[in-house]
Enzyme design. Structure first.
Site, PDB file in Angstrom:
ATOM      1  N   ALA A 131       0.824  -1.214   0.000  1.00  0.00           N
ATOM      2  CA  ALA A 131       0.000   0.000   0.000  1.00  0.00           C
ATOM      3  C   ALA A 131       0.853   1.256   0.000  1.00  0.00           C
ATOM      4  O   ALA A 131       0.486   2.271   0.582  1.00  0.00           O
ATOM      5  CB  ALA A 131      -0.926  -0.020   1.214  1.00  0.00           C
ATOM      6  N   ARG A 183      -3.665   8.182 -10.272  1.00  0.00           N
ATOM      7  CA  ARG A 183      -4.883   8.400 -11.064  1.00  0.00           C
ATOM      8  C   ARG A 183      -6.103   8.758 -10.209  1.00  0.00           C
ATOM      9  O   ARG A 183      -7.135   9.139 -10.722  1.00  0.00           O
ATOM     10  CB  ARG A 183      -5.177   7.161 -11.918  1.00  0.00           C
ATOM     11  CG  ARG A 183      -4.268   7.064 -13.133  1.00  0.00           C
ATOM     12  CD  ARG A 183      -4.357   5.734 -13.811  1.00  0.00           C
ATOM     13  NE  ARG A 183      -3.699   4.683 -13.037  1.00  0.00           N
ATOM     14  CZ  ARG A 183      -3.722   3.392 -13.350  1.00  0.00           C
ATOM     15  NH1 ARG A 183      -4.397   2.993 -14.415  1.00  0.00           N
ATOM     16  NH2 ARG A 183      -3.093   2.514 -12.609  1.00  0.00           N
ATOM     17  N   LYS A 232      -5.097   6.595  -1.732  1.00  0.00           N
ATOM     18  CA  LYS A 232      -6.278   5.926  -2.301  1.00  0.00           C
ATOM     19  C   LYS A 232      -6.781   4.790  -1.425  1.00  0.00           C
ATOM     20  O   LYS A 232      -7.982   4.553  -1.357  1.00  0.00           O
ATOM     21  CB  LYS A 232      -6.010   5.486  -3.735  1.00  0.00           C
ATOM     22  CG  LYS A 232      -5.428   4.121  -3.930  1.00  0.00           C
ATOM     23  CD  LYS A 232      -5.404   3.757  -5.395  1.00  0.00           C
ATOM     24  CE  LYS A 232      -4.452   2.610  -5.593  1.00  0.00           C
ATOM     25  NZ  LYS A 232      -4.266   2.248  -6.991  1.00  0.00           N
ATOM     26  N   GLN A 237       8.296   1.804   3.033  1.00  0.00           N
ATOM     27  CA  GLN A 237       9.090   1.739   1.800  1.00  0.00           C
ATOM     28  C   GLN A 237       9.367   3.200   1.409  1.00  0.00           C
ATOM     29  O   GLN A 237       8.468   3.901   0.951  1.00  0.00           O
ATOM     30  CB  GLN A 237       8.281   1.023   0.699  1.00  0.00           C
ATOM     31  CG  GLN A 237       9.050   0.880  -0.598  1.00  0.00           C
ATOM     32  CD  GLN A 237       8.161   0.427  -1.753  1.00  0.00           C
ATOM     33  OE1 GLN A 237       6.946   0.640  -1.755  1.00  0.00           O
ATOM     34  NE2 GLN A 237       8.768  -0.191  -2.760  1.00  0.00           N
ATOM     35  N   GLY A 247      -1.103  -7.744 -15.765  1.00  0.00           N
ATOM     36  CA  GLY A 247      -0.044  -8.680 -16.091  1.00  0.00           C
ATOM     37  C   GLY A 247      -0.679  -9.954 -16.651  1.00  0.00           C
ATOM     38  O   GLY A 247      -1.658 -10.459 -16.105  1.00  0.00           O
ATOM     39  N   ASN A 303     -28.271  19.022  20.253  1.00  0.00           N
ATOM     40  CA  ASN A 303     -27.267  18.256  21.021  1.00  0.00           C
ATOM     41  C   ASN A 303     -25.900  18.913  21.039  1.00  0.00           C
ATOM     42  O   ASN A 303     -25.037  18.527  21.795  1.00  0.00           O
ATOM     43  CB  ASN A 303     -27.161  16.822  20.478  1.00  0.00           C
ATOM     44  CG  ASN A 303     -26.744  16.790  19.021  1.00  0.00           C
ATOM     45  OD1 ASN A 303     -27.116  17.661  18.243  1.00  0.00           O
ATOM     46  ND2 ASN A 303     -25.964  15.798  18.653  1.00  0.00           N
ATOM     47  N   TYR A 304     -25.702  19.908  20.210  1.00  0.00           N
ATOM     48  CA  TYR A 304     -24.370  20.530  20.096  1.00  0.00           C
ATOM     49  C   TYR A 304     -24.448  21.979  20.551  1.00  0.00           C
ATOM     50  O   TYR A 304     -25.237  22.758  20.013  1.00  0.00           O
ATOM     51  CB  TYR A 304     -23.908  20.436  18.633  1.00  0.00           C
ATOM     52  CG  TYR A 304     -22.520  20.947  18.390  1.00  0.00           C
ATOM     53  CD1 TYR A 304     -21.444  20.489  19.144  1.00  0.00           C
ATOM     54  CD2 TYR A 304     -22.275  21.889  17.390  1.00  0.00           C
ATOM     55  CE1 TYR A 304     -20.162  20.961  18.913  1.00  0.00           C
ATOM     56  CE2 TYR A 304     -20.994  22.359  17.154  1.00  0.00           C
ATOM     57  CZ  TYR A 304     -19.937  21.895  17.919  1.00  0.00           C
ATOM     58  OH  TYR A 304     -18.662  22.354  17.688  1.00  0.00           O
TER      59      TYR A 304
END
Ligand code: UD1
Ligand code: CA
Length: 421
Positions: free
Chosen positions: A10, A16, A23, A73, A140, A353-354
């Site tokens: 990953a 793209r 991604k 990596q 491939g 609630n906020y």
């Protein structure tokens, strides 16, 4: 049983996708793409799982959390190089290594189990999961010899015209003998055209040394849907949601016009519940039996509904628990609320609630009646059997006690409710 470990690749940029977000962290049915691959690793009994990260490593690491070990990596020099970054973890380690790509969320657990089983049964050093596609472009190709034995995997750019016509392709999933893989991976040379180290080259390399290599063919073509573009993500979303809907219908849930109903991964819906069109049910939501939901309802994370609950049009519920038989049939909002059985939430009623800083809780008792357009400013409470009159504002300092009626702005208690428990 021999040990199985997993490497998930990953580190790539996912160019793209044209995104600031890696991604593999984009959401599919409400869950990061990479987490589906982690689920597969867990389901097949992976003893240790390593995720190779590179591009936006910290973001991916945070998402992986404690689910796997992260290997960095630093430069994306190809799939073989990515696997090689894990070599330190495999010193003296036997058993098998499963290699998967982080951008293939539709991998079927059962197919991966079959791949591992086939690899072990045949006593191979390497087995690649392949499938036959009508249009193989971009993948491939699987090159087989005269007797059908796997000879190599050839990337499209390196294919002859004859090879390019092959429709059997590499899904990017492999099972290796750990020892054979790490003994040979250092010998892969960079691809002359792309200058990257291709993991696919390991097949020809092992075969040349007299190792046993082979392919396991699956007809589950979706397993190979690697998400390279946002269009791929949309297609995966559609395929996955279809699967989720089919699952709930098989389990006794009625979906009226399924294509318009969105159910994320990890929701639960009880038997004989009916979901009406244009309803959105988020991950982790739990719905009891015999409920009626929608049309046009949205159940957000943290919502738990008992049995025989009715949630109607333009109702939104978030982080709330509703007891059996609660009625909330028209446009209204409940957030951070606990609602007792058989309470009625009138049209336009909302929990505020906020407060701009914190999310606060509202408690609505059993058989309470919340009138149209009532606003419950949290933290607050309407007791069991209490009545909040139409248009009233219940505040933190003015709660409606059990069995009492409150009206006005702010609310005043005026009388006992006619019926209460
Ligand atoms: C790869 C395979 C191809 C196969 C296809 C299946 C190779 C050379 N080719 O091609 O045969 O049909 O997958 O989808 O392996 N990654 C790293 N580090 C790197 C490069 C890539 O971690 O240095 C990761 C990517 O993040 C991705 C995965 O490896 O998750 C595959 O890389 P990608 O560049 O997408 O390979 P494909 O060209 O799709
Ligand atoms: Ca890919």
């Amino acid at each position: 049983m021999k040990e199985l470990r997993t490497i998930i690749l990953a580190a790539g940029k996912g160019t793209r996708f044209q995104s600031e977000t890696p991604k593999v962290l984009h959401l599919l049915a409400g869950k990061p793409v990479l987490h589906y691959v982690l689920d597969v690793a867990a389901a097949v009994g992976s003893l240790r799982t390593y995720v190779v990260v590179g591009h936006k490593a910290d973001m991916v690491r945070a998402s992986v959390g404690a689910r796997a070990e992260v290997v960095v990596q630093h430069e994306q020099l190809g799939t073989a190089h990515a696997v090689r970054c894990c070599a330190g973890h495999f010193k003296g380690v036997g058993g098998e290594v499963l290699v998967m790509c982080g951008d293939t969320p539709l991998l079927d657990k059962a197919v991966i189990r079959q791949l591992v089983a086939d690899h072990r049964r045949q006593g191979r050093q390497a087995t690649v999961l392949t499938t036959i596609l009508a249009d193989a472009s971009g993948y491939g190709r699987i090159i087989r010899g005269e007797k059908g034995a796997l000879v190599a995997i050839r990337e499209q750019k390196d294919c002859s015209a004859e090879e390019a016509a092959v429709r059997e392709i590499n899904t990017g999933v492999y099972c290796f003998s750990a020892e054979a893989l790490f003994a040979s991976i250092g010998r892969i040379r960079p691809n002359p055209k792309k200058k990257e180290f291709y993991l696919t080259d390991i097949m020809a390399l092992l075969a040349a040394q007299g190792g046993r290599t082979g392919a396991f063919v699956t007809d589950a073509w979706t397993a190979n849907l690697g998400l390279n573009t946002r269009a791929d993500l949309a297609l995966a979303e559609k395929i996955f949601r279809d699967k989720i809907r089919a699952h709930w219908m098989e389990n006794g849930v009625t979906l009226v016009d399924p294509a318009t109903i969105y159910i994320e991964d990890g929701a639960h819906i009880g038997q004989d519940t009916v979901i009406y069109p244009c309803t959105y049910i988020h991950a982790g939501v739990r719905i009891g039996k015999n409920c009626s939901i929608g049309p046009f309802a949205r159940l957000r994370p943290g919502t738990k509904l008992g049995d025989a609950v009715a949630v109607g049009n333009f109702a939104e519920i978030s982080r709330s628990v509703l007891g059996d038989g609660v009625m909330m049939k028209h446009f209204s909002f409940l957030g951070d609320a606990v609602v007792g059985a058989c309470a009625n939430i009138g049209a336009g009623a909302v929990t505020a609630n906020y407060d701009g800083h914190n999310k606060n809780k509202t408690r609505i008792g059993r058989r309470a009646f919340i009138g149209c357009d009532a606003v419950l400013v949290a933290p607050t409470e309407v007791g069991d059997g209490g009545v909040a009159g139409a248009g009233c504002v219940v505040t933190p300092s003015r709660k409606i006690p059990r069995g009492m009626v409150g009206v006005g702005v702010p609310v005043s208690i005026i009388q006992k409710a006619k019926t209460h428990e």
